[in-house]
Every structure is written in structure tokens, then in C-alpha cells.
Scaffold this active site. Sequence first.
Site, PDB file in Angstrom:
ATOM      1  N   HIS A   1       0.853  -1.188   0.000  1.00  0.00           N
ATOM      2  CA  HIS A   1       0.000   0.000   0.000  1.00  0.00           C
ATOM      3  C   HIS A   1       0.884   1.232   0.000  1.00  0.00           C
ATOM      4  O   HIS A   1       1.933   1.258   0.627  1.00  0.00           O
ATOM      5  CB  HIS A   1      -0.887   0.012   1.258  1.00  0.00           C
ATOM      6  CG  HIS A   1      -2.064   0.922   1.137  1.00  0.00           C
ATOM      7  ND1 HIS A   1      -1.961   2.269   1.327  1.00  0.00           N
ATOM      8  CD2 HIS A   1      -3.348   0.682   0.807  1.00  0.00           C
ATOM      9  CE1 HIS A   1      -3.146   2.827   1.135  1.00  0.00           C
ATOM     10  NE2 HIS A   1      -4.006   1.892   0.814  1.00  0.00           N
TER      11      HIS A   1
ATOM     12  N   ASP B   1      -7.934  -5.208  -0.081  1.00  0.00           N
ATOM     13  CA  ASP B   1      -8.437  -6.061  -1.162  1.00  0.00           C
ATOM     14  C   ASP B   1      -8.132  -7.538  -0.961  1.00  0.00           C
ATOM     15  O   ASP B   1      -8.694  -8.390  -1.635  1.00  0.00           O
ATOM     16  CB  ASP B   1      -7.826  -5.600  -2.495  1.00  0.00           C
ATOM     17  CG  ASP B   1      -8.342  -4.229  -2.868  1.00  0.00           C
ATOM     18  OD1 ASP B   1      -7.575  -3.261  -2.823  1.00  0.00           O
ATOM     19  OD2 ASP B   1      -9.546  -4.133  -3.151  1.00  0.00           O
TER      20      ASP B   1
HETATM   21  C1  SDX Z   1      -6.179   0.103  -2.834  1.00  0.00           C
HETATM   22  O1  SDX Z   1      -4.499   4.639  -1.980  1.00  0.00           O
HETATM   23  C2  SDX Z   1      -5.400   3.977  -1.352  1.00  0.00           C
HETATM   24  O2  SDX Z   1      -5.820   4.321  -0.274  1.00  0.00           O
HETATM   25  C3  SDX Z   1      -5.927   2.789  -2.093  1.00  0.00           C
HETATM   26  C4  SDX Z   1      -6.937   1.927  -1.343  1.00  0.00           C
HETATM   27  C5  SDX Z   1      -8.206   2.675  -1.069  1.00  0.00           C
HETATM   28  O3  SDX Z   1      -8.933   2.298  -0.138  1.00  0.00           O
HETATM   29  O4  SDX Z   1      -8.541   3.590  -1.867  1.00  0.00           O
HETATM   30  O5  SDX Z   1      -6.377   1.507  -0.105  1.00  0.00           O
HETATM   31  C6  SDX Z   1      -7.335   0.694  -2.132  1.00  0.00           C
HETATM   32  O6  SDX Z   1      -5.910   0.487  -3.943  1.00  0.00           O
HETATM   33  C7  SDX Z   1      -5.313  -0.921  -2.115  1.00  0.00           C
HETATM   34  C8  SDX Z   1      -4.108  -1.395  -2.992  1.00  0.00           C
HETATM   35  C9  SDX Z   1      -4.618  -2.519  -3.898  1.00  0.00           C
HETATM   36  N1  SDX Z   1      -3.567  -2.851  -4.901  1.00  0.00           N
HETATM   37  C10 SDX Z   1      -2.949  -4.059  -4.884  1.00  0.00           C
HETATM   38  O7  SDX Z   1      -3.100  -4.914  -3.998  1.00  0.00           O
HETATM   39  C11 SDX Z   1      -2.016  -4.280  -6.080  1.00  0.00           C
HETATM   40  C12 SDX Z   1      -0.672  -4.845  -5.576  1.00  0.00           C
HETATM   41  N2  SDX Z   1       0.015  -3.754  -4.828  1.00  0.00           N
HETATM   42  C13 SDX Z   1       0.956  -2.955  -5.573  1.00  0.00           C
HETATM   43  O8  SDX Z   1       0.635  -2.715  -6.907  1.00  0.00           O
HETATM   44  C14 SDX Z   1       1.489  -1.772  -4.766  1.00  0.00           C
HETATM   45  O9  SDX Z   1       1.785  -2.234  -3.519  1.00  0.00           O
HETATM   46  C15 SDX Z   1       0.654  -0.516  -4.632  1.00  0.00           C
HETATM   47  C16 SDX Z   1       0.238   0.033  -5.948  1.00  0.00           C
HETATM   48  C17 SDX Z   1      -0.552  -0.792  -3.797  1.00  0.00           C
HETATM   49  C18 SDX Z   1       1.498   0.536  -3.906  1.00  0.00           C
HETATM   50  O10 SDX Z   1       2.548   0.848  -4.745  1.00  0.00           O
HETATM   51  P1  SDX Z   1       3.640   1.964  -4.335  1.00  0.00           P
HETATM   52  O11 SDX Z   1       3.333   2.615  -3.056  1.00  0.00           O
HETATM   53  O12 SDX Z   1       3.840   2.852  -5.520  1.00  0.00           O
HETATM   54  O13 SDX Z   1       4.892   1.096  -4.041  1.00  0.00           O
HETATM   55  P2  SDX Z   1       5.913   0.630  -5.126  1.00  0.00           P
HETATM   56  O14 SDX Z   1       5.170   0.164  -6.323  1.00  0.00           O
HETATM   57  O15 SDX Z   1       6.940   1.720  -5.279  1.00  0.00           O
HETATM   58  O16 SDX Z   1       6.561  -0.642  -4.420  1.00  0.00           O
HETATM   59  C19 SDX Z   1       7.622  -0.489  -3.499  1.00  0.00           C
HETATM   60  C20 SDX Z   1       8.427  -1.765  -3.652  1.00  0.00           C
HETATM   61  C21 SDX Z   1       8.852  -2.042  -5.081  1.00  0.00           C
HETATM   62  O17 SDX Z   1      10.037  -2.837  -5.025  1.00  0.00           O
HETATM   63  P3  SDX Z   1      11.486  -2.102  -5.176  1.00  0.00           P
HETATM   64  O18 SDX Z   1      11.421  -1.350  -6.506  1.00  0.00           O
HETATM   65  O19 SDX Z   1      11.572  -1.167  -3.984  1.00  0.00           O
HETATM   66  O20 SDX Z   1      12.477  -3.211  -5.164  1.00  0.00           O
HETATM   67  O21 SDX Z   1       7.626  -2.896  -3.276  1.00  0.00           O
HETATM   68  C22 SDX Z   1       7.430  -3.741  -4.411  1.00  0.00           C
HETATM   69  C23 SDX Z   1       7.767  -2.915  -5.642  1.00  0.00           C
HETATM   70  O22 SDX Z   1       8.225  -3.751  -6.680  1.00  0.00           O
HETATM   71  N3  SDX Z   1       6.032  -4.119  -4.361  1.00  0.00           N
HETATM   72  C24 SDX Z   1       5.572  -5.363  -4.573  1.00  0.00           C
HETATM   73  C25 SDX Z   1       4.188  -5.278  -4.359  1.00  0.00           C
HETATM   74  N4  SDX Z   1       3.853  -4.011  -4.038  1.00  0.00           N
HETATM   75  C26 SDX Z   1       4.995  -3.291  -4.053  1.00  0.00           C
HETATM   76  N5  SDX Z   1       6.186  -6.509  -4.911  1.00  0.00           N
HETATM   77  C27 SDX Z   1       5.398  -7.601  -5.037  1.00  0.00           C
HETATM   78  N6  SDX Z   1       4.059  -7.613  -4.841  1.00  0.00           N
HETATM   79  C28 SDX Z   1       3.429  -6.464  -4.504  1.00  0.00           C
HETATM   80  N7  SDX Z   1       2.127  -6.459  -4.290  1.00  0.00           N
END
Ligand code: SDX
Length: 444
Positions: A321, A378
Site C-alpha cells: 500500500h 483487497d
Molecule cells: C487500494 O491509496 C489507497 O488508499 C488505495 C486503497 C483505497 O482504499 O482507496 O487503499 C485501495 O488500492 C489498495 C491497494 C490494492 N492494490 C494491490 O493490492 C495491487 C498490488 N500492490 C501494488 O501494486 C502496490 O503495492 C501498490 C500500488 C498498492 C502501492 O505501490 P507503491 O506505493 O507505488 O509502491 P511501489 O510500487 O513503489 O513498491 C515499493 C516496492 C517495489 O520494489 P522495489 O522497486 O523497492 O524493489 O515494493 C514492491 C515494488 O516492486 N512491491 C511489490 C508489491 N507491491 C509493491 N512486490 C510484489 N508484490 C506487490 N504487491
Amino acid sequence: MSQAHQTGLTQREDEPASAELTDRETGGTVDLPVLEGTMGPAVIDIRSLYAGTGKFSYDPGYTSTGSCKSNITYIDGEQGVLLHRGYPIDELAAYSDFLEVAYLLLHGELPNAGEKNGFVDTITHHTMVHEQINYLYRGFRRDSHPMAVMIGVVGALAAFYHDTTDIEDPKQRMIASHRLIAKMPTFAAMAYKYNIGQPFVYPRNDLTYAENFLHMMFAVPCEDYQINPIHARAMDRILILHADHEQNASTSTVRLAGSSGANPYACIAAGIATLWGPAHGGANEAVLQMLEEIGTVDQIPAFIARAKDKDDSFRLMGFGHRVYKNYDPRATVLRETCHEVLDDLGISDELLRIAMELERIALEDEYFVERKLYPNVDFYSGLILQALGIPTRIFTVIFALARTVGWVAQWNEMIGDPEQKIGRPRQLYTGPAQRPFLPLRERP
Ligand code: SDX
């Protein structure tokens, strides 16, 4: 003096707090006011930054940017705290119901008995939709994704309501808000019925909001539909947990669209479009698809490896998140609800076993621990919705149904904010410098 002001920020007793920025290129400095809220990080007001430095700030994804002031929802990502108008989400989920939370988000206080009855009555008596809207659905293919249908139908409301689109009139804003809150379950159920070829079911005024939605989803003209109270309570709790969430992507979309004075129904349609993305609200549908793709518990390590592989676009859906770097408090409540519902329904679900094992492994794995990738809202909602018999394609529609309350509350707050102006970010331009036009005959 608050902590925020002690962190390298200057504050003389007789002056408001400020942050001093020194531009090492020019040696110039600019004094930026520091604004402090009720709780959480203070903000550095950079509205004078360009005038003072000739430079813009740069924050793609808005990871460190506050876009507005708001009194509605507070999140502490480190502590895993979520408050709606100051009330903790776990207490609202345990002791309140969705329309009571809707009233709280819209008006700022929990309703007393008379206010609650009046609000419930208003919403209940706005659940029917204009009969012409039935024909809108027929313009879609039966197999259209229900979220695409919702974007189209909710946006079309802009064409149906001319009489209350003076958004400067708080009364007309509230009428539009009531209509949207009341009609979203009807639209959602109609999208499902259209998808499966069954007749639309009219709402009933003797049912609660969650009961009415289940009734419109699953009743058929051929027999009476019995509302399962466990299903209805679980659905109501899911709606509460998805109602609002500060300035997330879809809420920010609604605010930006609304800042131009656009029709409120069109703004909510834009919010639905943004929520659909798998990185946002589309994740609950993607979690179920992922669990089904994993198939069995022994396949989990292979998927964990893929999630860590930078060359593989696969991510563990339902984990991570932008704000919560601790457990999403909604996931905690949903985890309990998930077990309650499955136990009550006697469902020993293989997908739940995979989900529980996936959660256990992920929370021990260094990659996830280091990046604080905990289960989010989710991760469990999809399992509960599946147990309630909701088809996967409707999961995000239910998220949109619930979040409509947050969207309209935030839209009302924005329009009513005297400081409000049209949102218009700038950029860092990295394209070609100016160059003369090249006639066709001279191009290589
Ligand atoms: C919702 O904003 C809100 O409040 C949203 C929400 C709401 O109520 O409105 O809470 C609802 O959208 C919840 C999130 C649902 N999405 C998912 O479950 C999809 C999977 N999650 C990711 O796509 C991700 O975690 C996000 C989009 C939720 C957050 O992304 P960020 O904050 O931009 O973090 P990032 O992509 O920069 O990740 C940081 C690191 C990265 O690795 P490095 O580059 O540092 O090595 O963590 C890794 C990412 O690759 N990473 C993951 C991951 N999420 C982040 N690796 C594997 N699996 C994941 N799910």
C-alpha cells in the site's frame, strides 16, 4: 512546539512556523509557511515556491504531496490507523452500519435517531432509477465488464438531472449526493442482471441498504428471495470498510474533475474509471484470479519468487500500500469477517487456505518484510464476496458502490472550500527544444 516544527524547521515564538529553502544554484532563499493539522505530518505550503525560486516542485505519484485540507478521513500509515471524522474504522465496522457511516462522512457527526431515520428514509426513497436508464444497459454487449457499464450508466446520469446541477447550491449538491448513494446499488445489481441475462429487480423500501442490494442481485421473479442475515451483515461491513480512504487515486480524480465545476455525476464516473485499475480497486478481483492461478498451496513459493523477480511484472495482488507501511486496519477487520462468514456458511475454502498460507509466507519473507508489504483491504474482501455468492467481475463494482459515499463527501468538501481552485499541476519538460518546421520534402 510540535514535533513537525522541531525537525529542522524554524519557528520564532512570535512568528508562525516556516521552512527556509536555499537554492544553492542562486544562493537565494525562500521562506515557506508550515501548516499543522489536527494530527499527522505538518505540511510545507509551497504555493509561493515558483514565484520565490522560478522552480516547480517535483513529485510524480504524489508520494510526498498534500493536495488539499480535509476534515473527513485520517490515515496513519506507520501505526495502521484509519479514522473517519475521528472515529476508528474498527469501531465503526463493529458498532455502526453503512448508512450511518455515510451520514458521518457527509455531515461530520454521527446522526441521532431522528437524523438517522430521516437519512435512511431519503436514501431508501431514491433507490429507483429512471425507466429510460434501462435502455442504456441494452446498448452494451451482455459480456461487457460491469465496471465499463457502471462508468457509462453513472456518467449518463449527467444527462438525466438538469434540475439540480447548480453545484454552488449546497442543497442541490446534497440532492445529487443522495441520488448517487441511493442509486449505486441499483445500478450495480442491474449491471449484474444484464450480464447474466436475468430481468432487472426493483429495489424494495422495506429492506436495509445491504439487504436491498443482495435482493436486487439475487432475487428472481419466479420465487421469493430469502435474505441471509449473515450475508447482509457481512456486505454492510464490507461497504463500511471501503467507504472512504483519504486522497487515494480515485478520490483525487473526483476532486480534480470536480475542481473544474464539472457535473457531479460525470465526476463520479471518472472516479469509477480510476478505481477500476488493478493497482487500485481492481485488486480485489485480481486477488481471486491470482489465488485461482496459484491453485494449490504447494505452488505458492513459485509465485512468491515471481513477485520478487524484477523482470517479471507479476505482483502479489492484495499486498502493499502506498500509505500503510503496517497492517491495513481494514484488512484486520476483513480477516475476522472472512473467517466468521466462511465458518457460519460451513465453507472450507481451498482458496482461503491458499490465502492464509500466502499471507503467512509473505509476512515471513525478507523481501516483503523489508518493503513492508502487508495484506491490504483487497486481500480478504474478494474471499468474503465470493463466499456471499458475488461473482468476481462484480467485486470492484461493490468497491465503487461503497466508495461513492467517500467520493461525494470529498467532492462536497472541495466545492464548499473557499480556498478551492481548479487543479492544474505543472511538469518537468524533457522534450525537444524549440526547432523550425521541417517541410515534408526535406524529411529523411
Ligand atoms: C487500494 O491509496 C489507497 O488508499 C488505495 C486503497 C483505497 O482504499 O482507496 O487503499 C485501495 O488500492 C489498495 C491497494 C490494492 N492494490 C494491490 O493490492 C495491487 C498490488 N500492490 C501494488 O501494486 C502496490 O503495492 C501498490 C500500488 C498498492 C502501492 O505501490 P507503491 O506505493 O507505488 O509502491 P511501489 O510500487 O513503489 O513498491 C515499493 C516496492 C517495489 O520494489 P522495489 O522497486 O523497492 O524493489 O515494493 C514492491 C515494488 O516492486 N512491491 C511489490 C508489491 N507491491 C509493491 N512486490 C510484489 N508484490 C506487490 N504487491
